[in-house]
Design an enzyme around this catalytic site. Structure first.
Site, PDB file in Angstrom:
ATOM      1  N   LYS A 173     -30.161  50.453 -71.213  1.00  0.00           N
ATOM      2  CA  LYS A 173     -31.468  49.812 -71.374  1.00  0.00           C
ATOM      3  C   LYS A 173     -31.338  48.346 -70.985  1.00  0.00           C
ATOM      4  O   LYS A 173     -30.568  47.608 -71.597  1.00  0.00           O
ATOM      5  CB  LYS A 173     -31.966  49.929 -72.820  1.00  0.00           C
TER       6      LYS A 173
ATOM      7  N   LYS B  98     -27.781  48.715 -74.749  1.00  0.00           N
ATOM      8  CA  LYS B  98     -28.905  47.846 -74.401  1.00  0.00           C
ATOM      9  C   LYS B  98     -28.403  46.416 -74.232  1.00  0.00           C
ATOM     10  O   LYS B  98     -27.586  45.937 -75.021  1.00  0.00           O
ATOM     11  CB  LYS B  98     -29.967  47.918 -75.500  1.00  0.00           C
TER      12      LYS B  98
ATOM     13  N   ASP C 161     -32.604  51.853 -82.751  1.00  0.00           N
ATOM     14  CA  ASP C 161     -32.018  50.788 -81.939  1.00  0.00           C
ATOM     15  C   ASP C 161     -31.329  49.794 -82.867  1.00  0.00           C
ATOM     16  O   ASP C 161     -31.974  48.998 -83.548  1.00  0.00           O
ATOM     17  CB  ASP C 161     -33.124  50.107 -81.128  1.00  0.00           C
TER      18      ASP C 161
END
Length: 253
Positions: A202, A170, A106
């Protein structure tokens, strides 16, 4: 808009399987990471993933494997939370995470540099980290939408992230005053739809209740169909949400 499921229990069970639990604090300890991994396994099913700093990623993977929960993904956060502009540092963190067997990386997008007018560094950083990941791990790009704010900037950064190989977009790190919002999620979904990509979403931060989770599920289903309500396409990054979901499923803490 059609409701995702007929009952709160059905929604809660679906949302639980999309959860990505996180522990990304400066004072994290091995004990806290182990407890997080244990919490990922509930009496009514396992969450989708746990997200930890790269220094604890190996411990998380070993713990989940010991608990016979190999299907729970381990996500290593890099360039977190500041979204710095050093590509070399981000690459080094990615390499360290890969060495301990993470499933996903991430990467926090260099949002400060973007706002300062450097629109190239983000593209270069994502490309470099995606190349490091290769076939070994999927790459999430965290956009910090609450700081970028401008819908046009967010939209542009989404396109850059997708073009450079992000597997997930995200909304935020959860460390800013403004985290996930339905408005930001819609911008991300629109960019995903525009490029015809299989990139997932996300929603992270500020998703605390069953009703808030339901709104993201319904938004996703309306845009992409029921088949999108899978952890390969949609994740909810929200630790506090788990307690509310379990309460609706009759599980006492």
């Amino acid at each position: 808009m059609n409701r995702v499921c007929e009952s709160d229990e059905e929604v809660a069970l679906k949302a639980l399987g999309l959860l990505e639990l996180t522990s990304l604090n400066a004072d994290d300890s091995p004990e806290r990471i182990i407890a997080l991994c244990e919490r990922a396994l509930t009496p009514v099913g396992n969450v989708a993933a746990v997200c930890v700093s790269s220094r604890f990623a190996g411990l998380a993977r070993r713990t989940l494997d010991t608990l016979r929960a190999r299907e729970v993904k381990v996500v290593a956060a890099v360039n977190f939370p500041s979204g710095g502009a050093s590509i070399a540092m981000a690459e080094s963190e990615v390499q360290s995470a890969l060495q301990v067997g993470v499933d996903e990386v991430d990467l926090v997008y260099p949002f400060h540099a973007q706002l300062a007018g450097n629109k190239q560094i983000g593209s270069e950083m994502i490309a470099a980290c995606r190349a490091k990941c290769g076939q070994r791990a999927m790459l999430t790009v965290t956009l910090e939408t609450g700081v970028l704010r401008d819908p046009q900037i967010i939209h542009s950064v989404c396109h850059t992230s997708i073009r450079e190989g992000a597997a997930f977009l995200k909304t935020s790190t959860g460390k800013q005053i403004v985290s996930a919002t339905p408005q930001a999620a819609r911008i991300l979904m629109e960019a995903i739809a525009e490029l015809g990509s299989q990139v997932g979403l996300k929603a992270s931060g500020n998703v605390r209740t069953l009703d808030e989770a339901r709104s993201y599920l319904e938004m996703s289903q309306a845009r992409f169909g029921t088949g999108w309500l899978q952890p390969e396409r949609l994740r909810l990054g929200a630790n506090s949400l788990l307690d509310d979901l379990l309460a609706h499923l009759g599980v006492r803490p």
